[in-house]
Scaffold this motif. Structure first.
Motif, PDB file in Angstrom:
ATOM      1  N   UNK A  48      26.260  53.201  42.669  1.00  9.29           N
ATOM      2  CA  UNK A  48      27.626  53.723  42.691  1.00  9.29           C
ATOM      3  C   UNK A  48      28.187  53.843  41.280  1.00  9.29           C
ATOM      4  N   UNK A  49      29.127  54.764  41.133  1.00  9.83           N
ATOM      5  CA  UNK A  49      29.868  54.909  39.899  1.00  9.83           C
ATOM      6  C   UNK A  49      31.023  53.909  39.971  1.00  9.83           C
ATOM      7  N   UNK A  50      30.916  52.800  39.253  1.00  5.10           N
ATOM      8  CA  UNK A  50      31.894  51.710  39.362  1.00  5.10           C
ATOM      9  C   UNK A  50      33.201  52.110  38.685  1.00  5.10           C
ATOM     10  N   UNK A  51      34.290  52.043  39.464  1.00  5.46           N
ATOM     11  CA  UNK A  51      35.602  52.476  38.972  1.00  5.46           C
ATOM     12  C   UNK A  51      36.620  51.347  38.899  1.00  5.46           C
ATOM     13  N   UNK A  52      36.494  50.351  39.746  1.00  6.34           N
ATOM     14  CA  UNK A  52      37.339  49.163  39.650  1.00  6.34           C
ATOM     15  C   UNK A  52      36.739  48.040  40.481  1.00  6.34           C
ATOM     16  N   UNK A  53      37.173  46.807  40.205  1.00 11.99           N
ATOM     17  CA  UNK A  53      36.655  45.632  40.903  1.00 11.99           C
ATOM     18  C   UNK A  53      37.831  44.769  41.364  1.00 11.99           C
ATOM     19  N   UNK A  54      37.565  43.910  42.340  1.00 10.16           N
ATOM     20  CA  UNK A  54      38.585  43.001  42.862  1.00 10.16           C
ATOM     21  C   UNK A  54      38.028  41.585  42.875  1.00 10.16           C
ATOM     22  N   UNK A  55      38.760  40.662  42.250  1.00 13.07           N
ATOM     23  CA  UNK A  55      38.352  39.257  42.199  1.00 13.07           C
ATOM     24  C   UNK A  55      39.340  38.429  43.012  1.00 13.07           C
ATOM     25  N   UNK A  56      38.805  37.566  43.872  1.00 12.08           N
ATOM     26  CA  UNK A  56      39.668  36.769  44.747  1.00 12.08           C
ATOM     27  C   UNK A  56      39.505  35.273  44.542  1.00 12.08           C
ATOM     28  N   UNK A  57      40.627  34.564  44.606  1.00 11.81           N
ATOM     29  CA  UNK A  57      40.649  33.098  44.532  1.00 11.81           C
ATOM     30  C   UNK A  57      41.890  32.632  45.290  1.00 11.81           C
ATOM     31  N   UNK A  58      41.849  31.425  45.853  1.00  8.43           N
ATOM     32  CA  UNK A  58      43.031  30.928  46.552  1.00  8.43           C
ATOM     33  C   UNK A  58      44.199  30.800  45.574  1.00  8.43           C
ATOM     34  N   UNK A  59      45.402  30.908  46.088  1.00  8.15           N
ATOM     35  CA  UNK A  59      46.590  30.788  45.247  1.00  8.15           C
ATOM     36  C   UNK A  59      47.049  29.332  45.189  1.00  8.15           C
ATOM     37  N   UNK A  60      47.956  29.058  44.256  1.00  7.05           N
ATOM     38  CA  UNK A  60      48.514  27.719  44.140  1.00  7.05           C
ATOM     39  C   UNK A  60      49.258  27.309  45.414  1.00  7.05           C
ATOM     40  N   UNK A  61      49.789  28.311  46.134  1.00  5.50           N
ATOM     41  CA  UNK A  61      50.596  28.021  47.328  1.00  5.50           C
ATOM     42  C   UNK A  61      49.797  27.310  48.402  1.00  5.50           C
ATOM     43  N   UNK A  62      48.506  27.617  48.513  1.00  6.46           N
ATOM     44  CA  UNK A  62      47.708  27.006  49.582  1.00  6.46           C
ATOM     45  C   UNK A  62      46.710  25.986  49.049  1.00  6.46           C
ATOM     46  N   UNK A  63      46.663  25.793  47.738  1.00  6.81           N
ATOM     47  CA  UNK A  63      45.780  24.781  47.156  1.00  6.81           C
ATOM     48  C   UNK A  63      46.308  23.390  47.490  1.00  6.81           C
ATOM     49  N   UNK A  64      45.478  22.478  47.973  1.00  7.59           N
ATOM     50  CA  UNK A  64      45.945  21.135  48.349  1.00  7.59           C
ATOM     51  C   UNK A  64      46.659  20.410  47.215  1.00  7.59           C
ATOM     52  N   UNK A 100      33.321  45.393  44.618  1.00  5.76           N
ATOM     53  CA  UNK A 100      33.029  46.461  43.652  1.00  5.76           C
ATOM     54  C   UNK A 100      33.363  47.808  44.319  1.00  5.76           C
ATOM     55  N   UNK A 101      34.236  48.572  43.675  1.00  2.91           N
ATOM     56  CA  UNK A 101      34.683  49.844  44.235  1.00  2.91           C
ATOM     57  C   UNK A 101      34.257  51.000  43.332  1.00  2.91           C
ATOM     58  N   UNK A 102      34.138  52.161  43.933  1.00  2.00           N
ATOM     59  CA  UNK A 102      33.775  53.339  43.139  1.00  2.00           C
ATOM     60  C   UNK A 102      33.371  54.497  44.010  1.00  2.00           C
ATOM     61  N   UNK A 103      32.548  55.349  43.446  1.00  2.00           N
ATOM     62  CA  UNK A 103      32.099  56.553  44.152  1.00  2.00           C
ATOM     63  C   UNK A 103      30.596  56.520  44.326  1.00  2.00           C
ATOM     64  N   UNK A 104      30.147  56.932  45.480  1.00  2.00           N
ATOM     65  CA  UNK A 104      28.714  56.967  45.774  1.00  2.00           C
ATOM     66  C   UNK A 104      28.012  57.953  44.847  1.00  2.00           C
ATOM     67  N   UNK A 161      51.129  46.962  55.394  1.00  2.00           N
ATOM     68  CA  UNK A 161      50.244  47.939  54.772  1.00  2.00           C
ATOM     69  C   UNK A 161      49.264  47.246  53.833  1.00  2.00           C
ATOM     70  N   UNK A 162      47.955  47.437  54.037  1.00  2.00           N
ATOM     71  CA  UNK A 162      46.981  46.785  53.152  1.00  2.00           C
ATOM     72  C   UNK A 162      46.996  47.423  51.771  1.00  2.00           C
ATOM     73  N   UNK A 163      46.585  46.678  50.741  1.00  5.01           N
ATOM     74  CA  UNK A 163      46.525  47.267  49.399  1.00  5.01           C
ATOM     75  C   UNK A 163      45.521  48.408  49.368  1.00  5.01           C
ATOM     76  N   UNK A 164      45.693  49.382  48.477  1.00  7.96           N
ATOM     77  CA  UNK A 164      44.812  50.561  48.440  1.00  7.96           C
ATOM     78  C   UNK A 164      43.333  50.232  48.340  1.00  7.96           C
ATOM     79  N   UNK A 165      42.995  49.186  47.558  1.00 11.21           N
ATOM     80  CA  UNK A 165      41.583  48.872  47.355  1.00 11.21           C
ATOM     81  C   UNK A 165      40.917  48.313  48.614  1.00 11.21           C
ATOM     82  N   UNK A 166      41.724  47.842  49.576  1.00 13.22           N
ATOM     83  CA  UNK A 166      41.163  47.278  50.806  1.00 13.22           C
ATOM     84  C   UNK A 166      40.786  48.356  51.809  1.00 13.22           C
ATOM     85  N   UNK A 167      41.113  49.601  51.508  1.00  9.86           N
ATOM     86  CA  UNK A 167      40.850  50.701  52.438  1.00  9.86           C
ATOM     87  C   UNK A 167      39.801  51.670  51.904  1.00  9.86           C
ATOM     88  N   UNK A 168      39.036  51.225  50.905  1.00  7.00           N
ATOM     89  CA  UNK A 168      37.977  52.065  50.344  1.00  7.00           C
ATOM     90  C   UNK A 168      36.673  51.269  50.348  1.00  7.00           C
TER      91      UNK A 168
END
Length: 240
Positions: free
Chosen positions: A143-159, A234-238, A60-67
């Motif tokens: 858009x009416x900005x309601x939440x944001x998502x920031x992504x970076x690689x994790x330590x698990x896959x960092x060389x 960037x997530x929110x409402x139109x 199941x994808x996280x909720x923010x990935x389906x909006x």
């Protein structure tokens, strides 16, 4: 404890790849007593239900990935270069021109941050010099900005097993026009021990209609040379 092992052994063997115990077969072995047979079937059904539940949670994808993501390049969002920090050119590329080898620094464009990739690959990021910098985006729609998502690689896959270039403390600003002052939507902390994609909720009283959003990074996780940003949503409402 012996009864519990008697009941669970077949399932454990099945999950680990070991052959089933001999007492489950009628030929050449003792048949399972009726009372234990019912208990065994009940435990087996419970294990199957639990396994299915775990699989459903993992898939199941996280909720923010389906909006909607209003900072998605393919949907019309773009980077405002005039209000964005210059890229850090760490890579050296060599090309051959009329037999001469020419070397020049190469850097990924900041637009890689708004490609909306669900998988992050080490090095496939936008970098800027130092530990403080800005990235300003033109959203695909106001858009009416309601939440944001920031992504970076994790330590698990960092060389190197560490991510000192990852953002640490950062703020988000929104504005409806370039002439108006930006409204601070919140200051957040990216956890280097957390998931690759981390979602941050804007307090309801700070929800603001924005056409332009700025990601302002105040610090990273320890490297003063440069900071990497892999993905920003960037997530929110139109706007109505």
């Amino acid at each position: 404890m012996g009864v519990l092992w008697f009941l669970c052994e077949p399932s454990i063997r099945q999950m680990t790849g070991f052959p089933a115990p001999s007492y489950l077969f009628s030929e050449g072995g003792a048949e399972l007593p009726e009372e234990f047979s019912k208990m065994y079937n009940d435990v087996l059904e419970r294990l199957k239900a639990f396994e299915q539940k775990v699989l459903e949670i993992d898939d199941k994808p996280p909720p923010w990935a389906s909006i909607p993501n209003f900072a998605l390049k393919s949907a019309g969002a773009s980077v405002l270069c005039a209000a964005t920090s210059k890229a850090y050119k760490a890579k050296i590329k060599t090309v051959s021109v009329l037999g001469f080898q020419i070397r020049y620094p190469e850097a990924l464009s900041a637009s890689v941050v708004i490609e909306g990739k669900s998988e992050l690959i080490p090095g496939n990021c936008w970098a800027f010099s130092g530990d403080q910098g800005n990235l300003t985006m033109v959203l695909s729609h106001p858009a009416l900005v309601q939440h944001v998502t920031l992504g970076h690689i994790s330590k698990r896959i960092a060389p190197t097993g560490s991510i000192p270039h990852a953002p640490n403390l950062f703020s988000v600003y929104g504005t409806e026009t370039l002439d108006s002052a930006g409204i601070k939507l919140g200051t957040f902390h990216y956890n280097q021990e957390g998931e690759m994609f981390q979602n941050f909720i804007i307090p309801e009283e700070l929800h603001a209609l924005s056409k332009y959003v700025t990601l302002s990074i105040h610090s990273n996780w320890g490297d003063p040379t440069f900071t990497c940003v892999y993905s920003f949503w960037v997530h929110g409402a139109l706007a109505s």
